[in-house]
Write an enzyme that holds these catalytic residues in place. Structure first.
Site, PDB file in Angstrom:
ATOM      1  N   SER A  22      47.760  26.602  18.793  1.00 24.37           N
ATOM      2  CA  SER A  22      47.724  25.215  18.331  1.00 24.37           C
ATOM      3  C   SER A  22      48.908  24.450  18.888  1.00 24.37           C
ATOM      4  CB  SER A  22      47.753  25.154  16.805  1.00 24.37           C
ATOM      5  OG  SER A  22      49.051  25.463  16.309  1.00 24.37           O
ATOM      6  N   ASP A  23      48.811  23.136  18.919  1.00 26.09           N
ATOM      7  CA  ASP A  23      49.996  22.329  19.170  1.00 26.09           C
ATOM      8  C   ASP A  23      50.832  22.320  17.895  1.00 26.09           C
ATOM      9  OD1 ASP A  23      51.867  20.655  20.349  1.00 26.09           O
ATOM     10  OD2 ASP A  23      50.363  19.295  21.167  1.00 26.09           O
ATOM     11  N   TYR A  24      51.989  21.716  17.981  1.00 23.14           N
ATOM     12  CA  TYR A  24      52.991  21.754  16.908  1.00 23.14           C
ATOM     13  C   TYR A  24      52.402  21.211  15.594  1.00 23.14           C
ATOM     14  CZ  TYR A  24      57.909  21.621  15.352  1.00 23.14           C
ATOM     15  OH  TYR A  24      59.110  21.846  14.720  1.00 23.14           O
ATOM     16  N   THR A  25      52.161  22.097  14.647  1.00 30.43           N
ATOM     17  CA  THR A  25      51.592  21.797  13.318  1.00 30.43           C
ATOM     18  C   THR A  25      50.232  21.112  13.392  1.00 30.43           C
ATOM     19  OG1 THR A  25      52.713  19.646  13.002  1.00 30.43           O
ATOM     20  CG2 THR A  25      53.889  21.609  12.252  1.00 30.43           C
ATOM     21  N   SER A  26      49.534  21.218  14.533  1.00 27.04           N
ATOM     22  CA  SER A  26      48.231  20.549  14.606  1.00 27.04           C
ATOM     23  C   SER A  26      47.229  21.162  13.631  1.00 27.04           C
ATOM     24  CB  SER A  26      47.674  20.577  16.033  1.00 27.04           C
ATOM     25  OG  SER A  26      47.306  21.877  16.433  1.00 27.04           O
TER      26      SER A  26
END
Length: 769
Positions: free
Chosen positions: A293-297
């Protein structure tokens, strides 16, 4: 200027010998290697508990690179307990070794960690921003930049990089347009593949190879209103024909990992989108790596309205998301979801297996410390060879937008120059956006670069002239790091007065202006993409003097430059050139290198034209010219861009012959050859990007007015000419039709070859099936 080409060839040869640059796709595992990997991973997974498997899916931050809220804590304890599979934002051999030892020696199964970082356009030696590198149209230089970045990154213990970013972007308001390769899917795909090859080398087990992470999957560059993290909504035809090809090219080049994007795709956030992560990526494209995932996506899917953290985490693991970055949704909820039968053990096993396979492919099970060598940390970073490569790449990335009366190149002796502007004697903003390991203090300013070239032979009269911006509210938003943008002690009027004084006692004005480092990149969308008002005021006062004015333009996106184009004698777009900025800029300004860059994004006349891109569809009422009514145009400006896709001038002149074809009627799988003779009719040696476009005027769906299908970069001495030939097969005629079938349709095709998308010669062929 004859030496510029021999210098480039020497660099390529030395780079190939030093880094063993591979050609073509990254080397795949042999069946025997795959069998050994499967046996190893199978045996390991049989020993793992549910908690240990889920732990492999948890990616935490070491604290150096933060782009959102941080939920991770107690990293050391997490590593020892086996609840962490990887760390990003931590580099340096001493710190990395401590964490790796904790994982390998302090856990039950001794599973190593993977260490990642945003290595976007160089690690310590910083190259031009990716948008600038794309303007080189030089795949060899681009691949070399990734190879050097990999070597420097591994010298500090890293083995995974969150690059390349391959998002197609047609909206210059979007800050992250700076991090990609522009608006064209063909060129974007070529660059994506080159970056993957450069990072991964021909052997991921090599101590100087890193695993690439292609981002952001998918369609992130299509954010509405050019606003960061915003909604994306488009047809499947637009996806397949324009936005997806660069991701597919990166997968075909062997990329080991993919990062999901923040946006929705068909109404479903990418991070939990099964059609995207499984049906398309794995089943249609055959991707064998893992998705992070992207950052906290993953956490942010709740904000999209799809449920609480447990609900969206279960949906993500089922959709094909393998690793959760920072959010700890998997760590905190998957075991409960398993117990409640909301997910199956097969979901967890699949994701865990892919993470373990990545570590195996990187050689971390054989040698967890393979890239942790303090000696390399001293010998392989910011070497003379790396800096030379960065400088040459920067020189090739510059785009000459205007050059009236051959004002450039400047003379190296005699006369005087007023060097003005907030970016003229500035180190911090040379590197551009998304620089984690780079040290701006070591960058070369424009002032320093010019003095190295001319010494005392040219009088330099310097004045800062203006602040980056006088808007204190805007400044606060730019200063997410300390001291990034600052106000001069002098008032704006006093600064302009100093610049005017410097200009009055000089023969020529060189104004170094544009965007600061923090004005483009992530979370840096702009509704007004002109040069900041403070700098415009300075330029307008200088223009009143009537002296020739050269603009050196720093920018992470296309800017609206109508006034500047009308009033400056010359404009050299240098993007954000990197560590060697000043040296590269000076070499081009004073003719040590003849600029050859070409735009990979369209420059609008007005922000009101956005989105503006060359490969658009026609309309039923296309604009032609002159005053019209009931046509697809504007009342107040032309439809045409200020600078079209593929545009870029040279200090010399190139002329093109008419296009010659080997035949005008073809059948089936025949090959069409299209040739032009390009002549250097000017006084300088130079390089030209010869561009091939094809138009399909009658098809089952509306097709673009033209599409880039190939290009070749050639070097010519004054008076020299070369014949450039393109071999065109039916593969270049294919597109996704209404049934999403990739095929070509017989009929008439227009073949165009020229110096940019708006300046081509053309001819027609009939191609029957």
């Amino acid at each position: 200027m004859k030496n510029i080409f021999s210098r480039k060839r020497v660099l390529y040869v030395s780079a190939a010998l030093l880094f063993c640059l591979p050609l073509g796709r990254a080397m795949a595992q042999t069946p025997a290697e795959t069998a050994r990997m499967n046996a190893y991973v199978n045996a390991l997974m049989k020993k793992m508990t549910i908690d240990e498997k889920i732990g492999q899916l948890n990616l935490v931050t070491g604290g150096m690179a933060i782009t959102g809220s941080v939920t991770n804590n107690g990293i050391g304890e997490g590593v020892k307990s086996g609840s962490i599979g990887g760390i990003f934002g931590l580099y340096g051999t001493a710190d990395v070794r401590k964490m790796q030892e904790a994982a390998v020696k302090g856990t039950r199964l001794h599973i190593p960690l993977i260490f990642g970082l945003d290595v976007i356009h160089g690690h310590r030696t910083i190259f031009p921003i990716p948008l600038g590198m794309s303007a080189t149209w030089d795949l060899g230089l681009i691949e070399q930049s990734a190879r050097i970045a990999a070597k420097e990154a591994t010298a500090e213990g890293l083995n995974w990089v969150f690059s390349p970013m391959v998002d197609i972007a047609r909206d210059a308001r979007w800050g992250r347009i700076s991090e990609g390769s522009g608006e064209d899917p063909y060129l974007g795909g070529k660059i994506a593949a080159a970056m993957v090859r450069g990072y991964q080398h021909n052997n991921l087990k090599a101590p100087d190879a890193v695993m690439a992470c292609v981002k952001h999957f998918a369609l992130y560059g299509g954010a509405e209103a050019g606003r960061e993290y915003n909604t994306v909504d488009m047809s499947r035809l637009a996806m397949y024909n324009y936005y997806l090809p660069p991701y597919k090219a990166a997968v075909e080049a062997g990329a080991g990992s993919i990062m999901s994007s923040f946006n929705v795709v068909d109404g479903v956030p990418s991070t939990v989108n099964k059609w995207l992560l499984t049906d398309l990526l794995r089943k249609q494209w055959g991707f064998k790596g893992f998705v992070v995932s992207d950052y906290t996506s993953l956490n942010e899917v709740t904000e999209h309205g799809l449920g609480d953290l447990q609900t969206v985490s279960a949906r993500a693991i089922n959709a094909g998301l393998d690793m959760d970055m920072v959010g700890e949704g998997y760590l905190k909820t998957l075991k409960q979801s398993l117990q409640e039968k909301k997910i199956s053990i097969n979901d967890i096993d699949r994701a865990c297996r892919l993470i373990l396979e990545a570590k195996y492919k990187l050689g971390l099970f054989a040698d967890p410390y393979k890239s942790i060598d303090p000696r390399r940390e001293k010998t392989d970073i910011m070497t003379a060879e790396n800096l030379a490569a960065a400088r040459i790449t920067a020189e090739h990335s510059f785009v000459l937008l205007k050059n009236d009366n051959q004002i450039l190149p400047l003379k190296k002796s005699g006369g005087s120059i007023a060097l003005v502007g907030p970016l003229a004697d500035n180190k911090r903003d040379m590197l551009g956006t998304w620089v984690i390991g780079g040290e701006w203090e070591k960058s070369v300013s424009v002032m320093e670069g010019i003095k190295k070239v001319v010494g005392d032979n040219v009088k330099i009269n310097y004045a800062r002239g203006s602040n980056i911006t006088d808007d204190t509210t805007f400044m606060k938003r730019l200063n997410f790091g300390p001291g990034m943008v600052w106000l001069d002690k002098q008032s704006p009027d006093e600064m302009i007065e100093d610049a005017v004084k410097a200009a009055k006692k000089s023969d020529i004005i060189v104004a170094v202006v544009g965007e600061s480092q923090s004005m483009s990149g992530e979370s840096s969308s702009r509704s007004d993409i002109s040069i900041p008002e403070s700098q415009q005021k300075m330029l307008k006062e200088l223009a009143k003097l009537g002296k020739p004015m050269v603009l050196v333009l720093f920018n992470g996106r296309p800017l609206t430059l109508q006034w500047e184009n009308d009033n400056a004698a010359a404009i050299l777009d240098v993007w954000a050139p990197g560590t060697e900025a000043g040296n590269a800029i000076a070499n081009v300004l004073f003719g040590n290198y003849n600029p050859s860059g070409k735009l990979t994004t369209t420059f609008p006349r007005s922000v009101g034209q956005i989105p503006l891109y060359y490969n658009h569809l026609n309309t039923g009422r296309p604009y032609t010219s002159g005053p019209t009514k009931f046509r697809s145009d504007y009342l107040d400006i032309n439809n045409d861009p200020l600078y079209p896709f593929g545009y870029g001038l040279s200090y010399t002149k190139f002329s093109y012959s008419d296009i010659k074809l080997n035949k005008s009627v073809l059948v089936g799988n025949e090959t069409l050859t299209a040739s032009v003779t390009v002549s250097n009719t000017g006084k300088y040696a130079g390089e030209e990007v010869v561009q091939l476009y094809i138009k399909d005027p009658v098809a089952s769906i509306s097709r673009p007015v033209k599409e880039l299908k190939d290009f070749k970069k050639i070097a010519l001495q004054p008076g020299e000419q070369k014949t450039v030939t393109f071999n065109i097969t039916t593969d270049k005629l294919k597109f996704y039709n209404s049934d999403l079938r990739y095929d070509w349709e017989p009929g008439e095709f227009v073949i165009e070859i020229g110096t940019n998308s708006a300046n081509t010669g053309s001819t027609k062929v009939i191609w029957n099936k």
